[in-house]
Structures are given as structure tokens and as C-alpha cells.
Design a protein around this motif. Structure first.
Motif, PDB file in Angstrom:
ATOM      1  N   ALA A   1       0.870  -1.569  -0.262  1.00 18.89           N
ATOM      2  CA  ALA A   1       0.354   0.225   0.634  1.00 18.89           C
ATOM      3  C   ALA A   1       1.129   0.770  -0.260  1.00 18.89           C
ATOM      4  CB  ALA A   1      -1.002  -0.121   1.294  1.00 18.89           C
ATOM      5  N   ALA A   2       0.750   2.695   0.190  1.00 17.72           N
ATOM      6  CA  ALA A   2       0.889   3.189  -0.410  1.00 17.72           C
ATOM      7  C   ALA A   2       0.902   3.967   1.025  1.00 17.72           C
ATOM      8  CB  ALA A   2       0.490   4.693  -0.959  1.00 17.72           C
ATOM      9  N   ARG A   3       0.835   3.732   2.306  1.00 19.09           N
ATOM     10  CA  ARG A   3       0.868   3.728   3.698  1.00 19.09           C
ATOM     11  C   ARG A   3       0.249   2.949   4.617  1.00 19.09           C
ATOM     12  NH1 ARG A   3      -2.512   7.201   1.509  1.00 19.09           N
ATOM     13  NH2 ARG A   3      -0.041   8.028   0.448  1.00 19.09           N
ATOM     14  N   LEU A   4       0.360   2.494   6.010  1.00 16.54           N
ATOM     15  CA  LEU A   4      -0.293   1.526   6.319  1.00 16.54           C
ATOM     16  C   LEU A   4      -2.069   2.325   7.445  1.00 16.54           C
ATOM     17  CD1 LEU A   4       2.502  -0.129   8.798  1.00 16.54           C
ATOM     18  CD2 LEU A   4       1.438  -0.574   7.019  1.00 16.54           C
ATOM     19  N   ASP A   5      -2.164   1.707   7.615  1.00 13.20           N
ATOM     20  CA  ASP A   5      -2.955   2.375   8.093  1.00 13.20           C
ATOM     21  C   ASP A   5      -3.148   2.183   9.627  1.00 13.20           C
ATOM     22  OD1 ASP A   5      -3.931  -0.335   9.253  1.00 13.20           O
ATOM     23  OD2 ASP A   5      -6.009  -0.451   7.286  1.00 13.20           O
ATOM     24  N   ALA A   6      -3.882   2.821   9.992  1.00 12.21           N
ATOM     25  CA  ALA A   6      -4.391   3.000  11.774  1.00 12.21           C
ATOM     26  C   ALA A   6      -4.438   1.545  12.280  1.00 12.21           C
ATOM     27  CB  ALA A   6      -5.403   3.881  12.069  1.00 12.21           C
ATOM     28  N   GLN A   7      -4.808   1.100  12.297  1.00 10.17           N
ATOM     29  CA  GLN A   7      -4.911  -0.578  12.706  1.00 10.17           C
ATOM     30  C   GLN A   7      -3.264  -0.897  12.840  1.00 10.17           C
ATOM     31  OE1 GLN A   7      -7.085  -3.340  10.643  1.00 10.17           O
ATOM     32  NE2 GLN A   7      -7.743  -4.540  13.394  1.00 10.17           N
ATOM     33  N   CYS A   8      -2.899  -0.711  11.947  1.00 11.65           N
ATOM     34  CA  CYS A   8      -1.684  -1.972  11.529  1.00 11.65           C
ATOM     35  C   CYS A   8      -0.236  -0.767  12.483  1.00 11.65           C
ATOM     36  CB  CYS A   8      -0.925  -1.814   9.994  1.00 11.65           C
ATOM     37  SG  CYS A   8      -1.789  -3.192   9.221  1.00 11.65           S
ATOM     38  N   LEU A   9      -0.711   0.310  12.717  1.00  8.41           N
ATOM     39  CA  LEU A   9       0.354   1.110  12.756  1.00  8.41           C
ATOM     40  C   LEU A   9       0.468   1.070  14.489  1.00  8.41           C
ATOM     41  CD1 LEU A   9      -0.265   4.846  11.401  1.00  8.41           C
ATOM     42  CD2 LEU A   9       2.079   3.457  11.097  1.00  8.41           C
ATOM     43  N   GLY A  10      -0.909   1.008  14.836  1.00  5.74           N
ATOM     44  CA  GLY A  10      -0.878   0.368  15.934  1.00  5.74           C
ATOM     45  C   GLY A  10      -0.474  -0.800  16.592  1.00  5.74           C
ATOM     46  N   LEU A  11      -0.685  -2.011  15.838  1.00  2.94           N
ATOM     47  CA  LEU A  11      -0.025  -3.260  16.133  1.00  2.94           C
ATOM     48  C   LEU A  11       1.088  -3.476  16.195  1.00  2.94           C
ATOM     49  CD1 LEU A  11      -2.879  -5.317  14.176  1.00  2.94           C
ATOM     50  CD2 LEU A  11      -2.665  -5.329  16.868  1.00  2.94           C
ATOM     51  N   ASP A  12       1.679  -2.060  15.948  1.00  5.14           N
ATOM     52  CA  ASP A  12       3.228  -2.488  14.776  1.00  5.14           C
ATOM     53  C   ASP A  12       3.635  -2.033  16.799  1.00  5.14           C
ATOM     54  OD1 ASP A  12       3.469  -3.276  12.931  1.00  5.14           O
ATOM     55  OD2 ASP A  12       4.318  -1.703  11.708  1.00  5.14           O
ATOM     56  N   ALA A  13       3.526  -1.116  16.861  1.00  2.13           N
ATOM     57  CA  ALA A  13       3.754  -0.248  17.940  1.00  2.13           C
ATOM     58  C   ALA A  13       3.376  -0.606  19.212  1.00  2.13           C
ATOM     59  CB  ALA A  13       2.751   1.222  18.162  1.00  2.13           C
ATOM     60  N   VAL A  14       2.574  -1.694  19.329  1.00  4.95           N
ATOM     61  CA  VAL A  14       2.591  -3.257  20.672  1.00  4.95           C
ATOM     62  C   VAL A  14       3.718  -4.315  20.454  1.00  4.95           C
ATOM     63  CG1 VAL A  14       1.601  -4.349  21.640  1.00  4.95           C
ATOM     64  CG2 VAL A  14       0.171  -2.803  20.710  1.00  4.95           C
ATOM     65  N   ALA A  15       3.703  -4.521  19.370  1.00  5.40           N
ATOM     66  CA  ALA A  15       4.455  -5.978  18.992  1.00  5.40           C
ATOM     67  C   ALA A  15       6.403  -4.468  19.719  1.00  5.40           C
ATOM     68  CB  ALA A  15       5.256  -5.381  17.512  1.00  5.40           C
ATOM     69  N   ARG A  16       6.685  -3.167  19.621  1.00  5.47           N
ATOM     70  CA  ARG A  16       8.156  -2.458  19.853  1.00  5.47           C
ATOM     71  C   ARG A  16       6.968  -2.636  20.881  1.00  5.47           C
ATOM     72  NH1 ARG A  16       6.897   0.335  14.870  1.00  5.47           N
ATOM     73  NH2 ARG A  16       5.960   2.226  15.998  1.00  5.47           N
ATOM     74  N   ARG A  17       6.653  -2.332  21.997  1.00  6.14           N
ATOM     75  CA  ARG A  17       6.684  -2.063  23.350  1.00  6.14           C
ATOM     76  C   ARG A  17       6.836  -2.937  23.928  1.00  6.14           C
ATOM     77  NH1 ARG A  17       1.787   2.653  23.090  1.00  6.14           N
ATOM     78  NH2 ARG A  17       2.791   3.989  22.305  1.00  6.14           N
ATOM     79  N   ALA A  18       6.346  -4.153  23.136  1.00  4.01           N
ATOM     80  CA  ALA A  18       6.881  -6.375  23.788  1.00  4.01           C
ATOM     81  C   ALA A  18       8.632  -5.957  24.043  1.00  4.01           C
ATOM     82  CB  ALA A  18       6.282  -7.176  23.200  1.00  4.01           C
ATOM     83  N   ILE A  19       9.238  -5.604  22.786  1.00  4.57           N
ATOM     84  CA  ILE A  19      10.630  -5.861  22.437  1.00  4.57           C
ATOM     85  C   ILE A  19      10.982  -4.867  24.069  1.00  4.57           C
ATOM     86  CG2 ILE A  19      12.821  -4.250  21.813  1.00  4.57           C
ATOM     87  CD1 ILE A  19      10.883  -6.270  19.026  1.00  4.57           C
ATOM     88  N   THR A  20      10.740  -3.466  23.689  1.00  5.88           N
ATOM     89  CA  THR A  20      11.304  -2.148  24.341  1.00  5.88           C
ATOM     90  C   THR A  20      11.121  -2.504  26.080  1.00  5.88           C
ATOM     91  OG1 THR A  20       9.507  -1.240  23.779  1.00  5.88           O
ATOM     92  CG2 THR A  20      11.290  -0.319  22.589  1.00  5.88           C
ATOM     93  N   THR A  21       9.295  -3.162  26.562  1.00  4.38           N
ATOM     94  CA  THR A  21       9.654  -3.305  28.191  1.00  4.38           C
ATOM     95  C   THR A  21      10.258  -4.454  28.227  1.00  4.38           C
ATOM     96  OG1 THR A  21       7.454  -4.140  26.847  1.00  4.38           O
ATOM     97  CG2 THR A  21       6.574  -1.387  28.304  1.00  4.38           C
ATOM     98  N   ASP A  22      10.853  -5.435  27.521  1.00  4.93           N
ATOM     99  CA  ASP A  22      11.572  -6.769  28.273  1.00  4.93           C
ATOM    100  C   ASP A  22      12.606  -6.501  28.802  1.00  4.93           C
ATOM    101  OD1 ASP A  22      13.160  -8.789  27.756  1.00  4.93           O
ATOM    102  OD2 ASP A  22      12.059  -9.545  26.683  1.00  4.93           O
ATOM    103  N   PRO A  23      12.680  -6.444  29.587  1.00  8.49           N
ATOM    104  CA  PRO A  23      14.203  -6.241  30.925  1.00  8.49           C
ATOM    105  C   PRO A  23      15.945  -5.923  30.059  1.00  8.49           C
ATOM    106  CG  PRO A  23      12.310  -7.274  32.118  1.00  8.49           C
ATOM    107  CD  PRO A  23      12.500  -7.641  30.790  1.00  8.49           C
ATOM    108  N   ASP A  24      15.876  -7.385  30.042  1.00  9.12           N
ATOM    109  CA  ASP A  24      17.063  -7.230  28.810  1.00  9.12           C
ATOM    110  C   ASP A  24      16.592  -7.031  27.944  1.00  9.12           C
ATOM    111  OD1 ASP A  24      16.888 -10.015  31.094  1.00  9.12           O
ATOM    112  OD2 ASP A  24      16.579 -11.304  29.590  1.00  9.12           O
ATOM    113  N   TRP A  25      15.728  -6.236  27.378  1.00  9.54           N
ATOM    114  CA  TRP A  25      16.273  -5.012  26.238  1.00  9.54           C
ATOM    115  C   TRP A  25      17.703  -4.267  26.576  1.00  9.54           C
ATOM    116  CZ3 TRP A  25      14.515   0.060  24.989  1.00  9.54           C
ATOM    117  CH2 TRP A  25      15.150   0.696  23.835  1.00  9.54           C
ATOM    118  N   GLN A  26      17.570  -3.710  27.758  1.00 11.89           N
ATOM    119  CA  GLN A  26      18.443  -3.104  27.926  1.00 11.89           C
ATOM    120  C   GLN A  26      18.760  -2.043  27.380  1.00 11.89           C
ATOM    121  OE1 GLN A  26      21.888  -4.992  29.642  1.00 11.89           O
ATOM    122  NE2 GLN A  26      20.942  -6.941  28.396  1.00 11.89           N
TER     123      GLN A  26
END
Length: 385
Positions: free
Chosen positions: A168-193
Motif C-alpha cells: 500500500a501507499a502507507r499503513l492504516d491506523a490498525q497496523c500502526l497500532g499493532l506495530d507499536a504494541v510489537a515494539r513495546r513488547a521488545i522495549t519493555t523486556d528487561p533484557d532489552w537494556q
């Protein structure tokens, strides 16, 4: 194979003094037969088997389009010189967060912010090093399709045909939100440091969760019901056993859970968590119309032809979004064909249905835009043998 591009300045303004791009080539270059294939989010340059002097990709990311690229296949390496490059920010040989900085330490989150435009610019510089001028075609699926669209926008005179598959020409809001949750799963893992985990185990739990979200995005309801239903996996030991679950397991460990756990575990063995953060940010940031009044304006300088391909079961990049892309090409007076594939596989269809992807792609590369309008759904029966 890897080539050094020397100093590379990213769109954010920051510079990496010694920038390397990992790539593979297939077939023989004949001056006007080069096809650039752009990989998806966590793919690699290892698009097919039989790469010339392939290095370092075995066990990392399989030949992910092996049924589409190769001798006698849709992207025929007997006819075309195929190049696939690992994108900046990834972890399969091209410089990224896991690479060494000038002090000999991993860049981590000090690595510059990466955009899809940076991918395109790095590919252009790689092709210059290879002596490739104008491309016969750029082909990409998913975010690789955004990469292909960016070629039509950024280097409109350098490519004859652009094939944008499941994108697509850009992501929609739903996919943006899911990507944000995925990144937060990484950055809230204590081992991300804070991204400075190299030398340690790293945020494997967070990365696994991020990948599981991705898998759910890539599959359709119908495909998940067909593959898993509500069936038990036939064994105990699911990692999210409920605290009050009696010994022996009262609640089942279901097949869908087993699938997600297995694939996430394999993924954490091959991919870098920081790269996942960087590449999803690049995908989220991409907007074809950025800097222009519309998508059509962004494509106005492109004088070639375009193929847009979408899949009915794909809710990540929908058929409607591909219709919008088709309309943008038409408004820019670019000859375009839109192939709608009748599929219930979800977003993964562009990878797992080569029998549907290959024939329209082969026709487009060989002959350009179809004269039949190209809007009818693609079925296996249309392409016997």
C-alpha cells in the motif's frame, strides 16, 4: 556478497562512515535485463537458491521466493539479471544496529533512524557499483512493495516497470497500532537494556511476542480456522499456563499457540531485536505522498508501467488499498494493471501461493501492462501447467 558504499548519510541527517550492503545476484547481466527484488520486513537478500557466491545466509533467512525466482520461473534468471539487497538497518550483512561502530562496539540504538527512502538510495548506490543503470523492473512484496513504489517516486527514470505486490501507499491506523504494541513488547523486556544487550541473551521474550503479533497480522481468519481451529496441540506445557490450572493440565495447549510459540522461537534465533524496531519504524513512517500533494503527484514523473497485485484475504494490506494505488497510477497517466487474487491465506499469500503470483508477474515482466484490464480475480485454473 558485500560491497562497501563508503560514507552513507541517512535521510535523518546522520552519517555512517563505512557503510556496507549485503546482496546476492542471479543470472547474467546483459545491460538492460536487470530486475531488483525488494524483500519484506524480516527477509534477506537470499531470495532464491543458486545465488552467485552466496555468503552468510544459510540458516538465517531461507530462499524466501524460491518458487518465483530462478531458471524458468516467473522471474526467470535465464532471462533476467536479478539483484536482491539486504536493507539498511537489517541484520543479514548490511550495516545495522548490530554492526560495529567506528569504536568497534555494536551501534545499538545509536544507529541512525532508517527510512524506506534510505533503502532505495542504498540500492541505487549498490547498482551503481555493479554497473547497472536503468532497471528493467523493481519487484517487491509487503514493505518491499513500498520499496518498489519508492523507486517509481525517487528514481522515475531509472526503472521501466514496477510491480507492487501485497502492499500500500502507507499503513492504516490498525497496523500502526499493532506495530507499536510489537515494539513495546521488545522495549519493555528487561533484557532489552535500552538496546545495549549485545553479548547477553537479549530481549528474546519481547522479540518473540512481537513476532507472534506479526504472524497474527499475516494470516486471515479463514486460514487460521483451517490450519488450527480450536484443536489441542496434543501435549502440555504451554508457556502461559493459568496459575490455578491443576497438575496434568486442565486447559488445553492449542495448536494455534504451539504454532506461534514454535515460529517465534525460531525467529529469535535468527533476527536482531533492534533491527525489528528499526525496520518496523521505517515501514510505519512510509507515505508515498510525503512531500507531494497526493500519491498521483508523487508518481507523476514515472514514465514506465506498473503492476499492482492484491489478495482478497489480506487485511494487512487490503484490496481496497491496492485499488487506491491503481487509481493513483491512473491519475498519474501511468499504464497499470491490478490483479486481485482470490485467496484466503491472508497477507502471507504472496509468499505461499507462487502458482497465483507467478503467472501475472511473468506476463508483466515480459510484456508489460495487460490489455484486458487486469481486474479479474486470479485462479489456479486460469494458468494450467
Amino acid at each position: 556478497m558485500t560491497v562497501s558504499l563508503g560514507s552513507f548519510t541517512f535521510q535523518c541527517g546522520e552519517t555512517v562512515p563505512e557503510f556496507e550492503v549485503a546482496y546476492e545476484t542471479y543470472g547474467e547481466f546483459e545491460g538492460d535485463n536487470a530486475v531488483l527484488v525488494c524483500h519484506a520486513l524480516t527477509g534477506s537478500q537470499h531470495v532464491a537458491s543458486g545465488a552467485r557466491e552466496a555468503e552468510g545466509t544459510a540458516g538465517q533467512a531461507r530462499a524466501w521466493w524460491d518458487d518465483v525466482v530462478g531458471p524458468g520461473k516467473a522471474i526467470d534468471t535465464n532471462e533476467y539479471f536479478v539483484v536482491c539487497a539486504n536493507v539498511p538497518g537489517s541484520c543479514y550483512g548490511t550495516t545495522g544496529p548490530a554492526s560495529e561502530n567506528p569504536e568497534g562496539e555494536p551501534w545499538g540504538t545509536d544507529f541512525p533512524a532508517v527510512t524506506v527512502g534510505d533503502w532505495t538510495r542504498a540500492q541505487r548506490q549498490l547498482l551503481d557499483e555493479l554497473g547497472v543503470g536503468r532497471l528493467h523492473a523493481v519487484v517487491g512484496g509487503s514493505v518491499g512493495g513500498m520499496n518498489a513504489l519508492d523507486w517509481a517516486k525517487r528514481y522515475p527514470d531509472d526503472v521501466h516497470r514496477v510491480a507492487a505486490v501485497a502492499t500500500a501507499a502507507r499503513l492504516d491506523a490498525q497496523c500502526l497500532g499493532l506495530d507499536a504494541v510489537a515494539r513495546r513488547a521488545i522495549t519493555t523486556d528487561p533484557d532489552w537494556q535500552g538496546g545495549d544487550y549485545y553479548g547477553d541473551e537479549g530481549p528474546t521474550d519481547g522479540l518473540a511476542l512481537a513476532r507472534q503479533l506479526g504472524h497474527l497480522m499475516y494470516l486471515s481468519k479463514d486460514s487460521m480456522e483451517r490450519k488450527f481451529g480450536r484443536r489441542s496441540a496434543g501435549r502440555e506445557g504451554g508457556r502461559d499456563r493459568f496459575p490455578s490450572d491443576p497438575a496434568g493440565g486442565f486447559f488445553p495447549y492449542r495448536e494455534v499457540e504451539s504454532y506461534l510459540d514454535y515460529n517465534a522461537s525460531k525467529f529469535t534465533e535468527r533476527f536482531d531485536a533492534n533491527s525489528y524496531l528499526y525496520l518496523t519504524r521505517a515501514m510505519d513512517d512510509y507515505d508515498l505522498a510525503n512531500g507531494y500533494e497526493s500519491d498521483a503527484d508523487a508518481l507523476a514523473a514515472f514514465t514506465g508501467e506498473a503492476l499492482v497485485m492484491s489478495f482478497t484475504g489480506d487485511w494487512h494490506f487490503t484490496v481496497e488499498q491496492s485499488h487506491d494505488l491503481e487509481a493513483a497510477f491512473e491519475d498519474a497517466d501511468v499504464p497499470v494493471t491490478h490483479r486481485v487474487v482470490d485467496s484466503d491465506h491472508g497477507h502471507d499469500a504472496f509468499l505461499v501461493e507462487p502458482e497465483n503470483v507467478g503467472p501475472p508477474l511473468r506476463s508483466f515482466l515480459d510484456s508489460g501492462v495487460s490489455t484486458d484490464g487486469g481486474h479479474a480475480p486470479v485462479h489456479n485454473s486460469l494458468f494450467p501447467g
